[in-house]
Design a protein around this motif. Structure first.
Motif, PDB file in Angstrom:
ATOM      1  N   THR A  82      -5.667   5.998  11.172  1.00 31.02           N
ATOM      2  CA  THR A  82      -5.112   5.614  10.409  1.00 31.02           C
ATOM      3  C   THR A  82      -3.910   6.213   9.686  1.00 31.02           C
ATOM      4  O   THR A  82      -2.909   5.655   9.349  1.00 31.02           O
ATOM      5  N   GLY A  83      -4.381   7.467   9.671  1.00 33.48           N
ATOM      6  CA  GLY A  83      -3.265   8.215   8.732  1.00 33.48           C
ATOM      7  C   GLY A  83      -2.023   8.165   9.409  1.00 33.48           C
ATOM      8  O   GLY A  83      -0.937   7.901   8.713  1.00 33.48           O
ATOM      9  N   PRO A  84      -1.559   8.702  10.469  1.00 31.28           N
ATOM     10  CA  PRO A  84      -0.523   8.762  11.186  1.00 31.28           C
ATOM     11  C   PRO A  84       0.224   7.362  11.275  1.00 31.28           C
ATOM     12  O   PRO A  84       1.523   7.194  11.008  1.00 31.28           O
ATOM     13  N   ALA A  85      -0.508   6.480  11.317  1.00 33.25           N
ATOM     14  CA  ALA A  85       0.186   4.958  11.584  1.00 33.25           C
ATOM     15  C   ALA A  85       0.719   4.374  10.033  1.00 33.25           C
ATOM     16  O   ALA A  85       1.757   3.941   9.978  1.00 33.25           O
ATOM     17  N   LEU A  86      -0.155   4.724   8.969  1.00 34.68           N
ATOM     18  CA  LEU A  86       0.293   4.551   7.578  1.00 34.68           C
ATOM     19  C   LEU A  86       1.587   5.335   7.239  1.00 34.68           C
ATOM     20  O   LEU A  86       2.559   4.499   6.674  1.00 34.68           O
ATOM     21  N   LEU A  87       1.831   6.484   7.924  1.00 35.60           N
ATOM     22  CA  LEU A  87       3.000   7.188   7.463  1.00 35.60           C
ATOM     23  C   LEU A  87       4.389   6.497   8.203  1.00 35.60           C
ATOM     24  O   LEU A  87       5.413   6.391   7.551  1.00 35.60           O
ATOM     25  N   THR A  88       3.964   5.831   9.137  1.00 31.60           N
ATOM     26  CA  THR A  88       5.050   5.114   9.916  1.00 31.60           C
ATOM     27  C   THR A  88       5.365   3.668   9.243  1.00 31.60           C
ATOM     28  O   THR A  88       6.427   3.124   9.039  1.00 31.60           O
ATOM     29  N   ASP A  89       4.259   3.033   8.959  1.00 36.99           N
ATOM     30  CA  ASP A  89       4.277   1.708   8.563  1.00 36.99           C
ATOM     31  C   ASP A  89       4.258   1.380   6.843  1.00 36.99           C
ATOM     32  O   ASP A  89       4.722   0.287   6.445  1.00 36.99           O
ATOM     33  N   SER A  90       4.063   2.268   6.129  1.00 33.80           N
ATOM     34  CA  SER A  90       3.911   2.240   4.792  1.00 33.80           C
ATOM     35  C   SER A  90       5.466   2.470   3.972  1.00 33.80           C
ATOM     36  O   SER A  90       6.466   3.076   4.795  1.00 33.80           O
ATOM     37  N   ALA A  91       5.614   1.991   2.867  1.00 31.78           N
ATOM     38  CA  ALA A  91       6.870   2.000   2.039  1.00 31.78           C
ATOM     39  C   ALA A  91       7.144   3.218   1.739  1.00 31.78           C
ATOM     40  O   ALA A  91       8.470   3.628   1.905  1.00 31.78           O
TER      41      ALA A  91
END
Length: 194
Positions: A82-91
């Motif tokens: 989840t961590g790397p995906a959040l860096l891509t998808d978060s504001a």
């Protein structure tokens, strides 16, 4: 081909997609039941949640310890991915850090019942803490570094220290209904801001 060779070949063969889905369903059901009823919940409750027979659970996980370890590893892997995906998808990187820490907090809160089991004499649980650290500290470090590089938080934050802090806040709740670990963790994360 001898039986031992056939068994070794079967063990190294990747699981079929439907077998992976079935295992995922069992792990999700077990995690849900563990949260509400603890890790000693009857296998029949997990089977009912997964809508399978108990034999299906035992076929995938011959012992309760196997099931507990698999649920724990499954959830750690989910957090790690989840961590790397959040860096891509978060504001922003800080938003990614906040979302990840919320998920980490939920993980820690739901694992409070595992504390006794993980501290038991059963050697199958010994590697879980190291596995947890090896998989999640680098993810938290990546999120902290990204938020620091963006100027959203102060540089030099230690992921292990932060994760221990979150764990301590989550452990403090006990049976006190007025204690809100999630709110306290949000205050902790807000304190990282510049």
């Amino acid at each position: 081909m001898r039986d031992s060779e056939a068994a070794a070949e079967h063990a190294t063969r990747p699981k079929r997609a439907d077998a992976r889905r079935n295992e995922q369903t069992l792990l999700d059901a077990a995690a849900t039941v563990f949260v509400t009823s603890g890790v000693e919940a009857p296998i029949r409750d997990i089977a009912a949640q997964a809508r399978v027979g108990t034999a299906t659970i035992y076929r995938h996980f011959p012992t309760r310890a196997d099931l507990i370890v698999a649920v724990y590893r499954h959830q750690v892997e989910s957090l790690a991915e989840t961590g790397p995906a959040l860096l891509t998808d978060s504001a922003s990187p800080y938003a990614a850090l906040q979302i990840w820490i919320e998920a980490f907090t939920d993980f820690v809160i739901t694992k409070q019942g595992l504390a006794t089991v993980l501290q038991s004499d059963d050697p199958c649980f010994d590697p879980l803490h190291s596995y947890f650290l090896e998989r999640l500290v680098p993810v938290c470090t990546q999120l902290l570094d990204a938020a620091a590089e963006s100027g959203e938080i102060s540089a030099g934050q230690d992921a292990y220290e932060l994760m221990r802090g979150v764990g301590g806040l989550c452990a403090g709740a006990g049976a006190n209904p007025r204690y809100n670990a999630r709110r306290l963790v949000r205050l902790l994360i807000a304190g990282l801001c510049r």
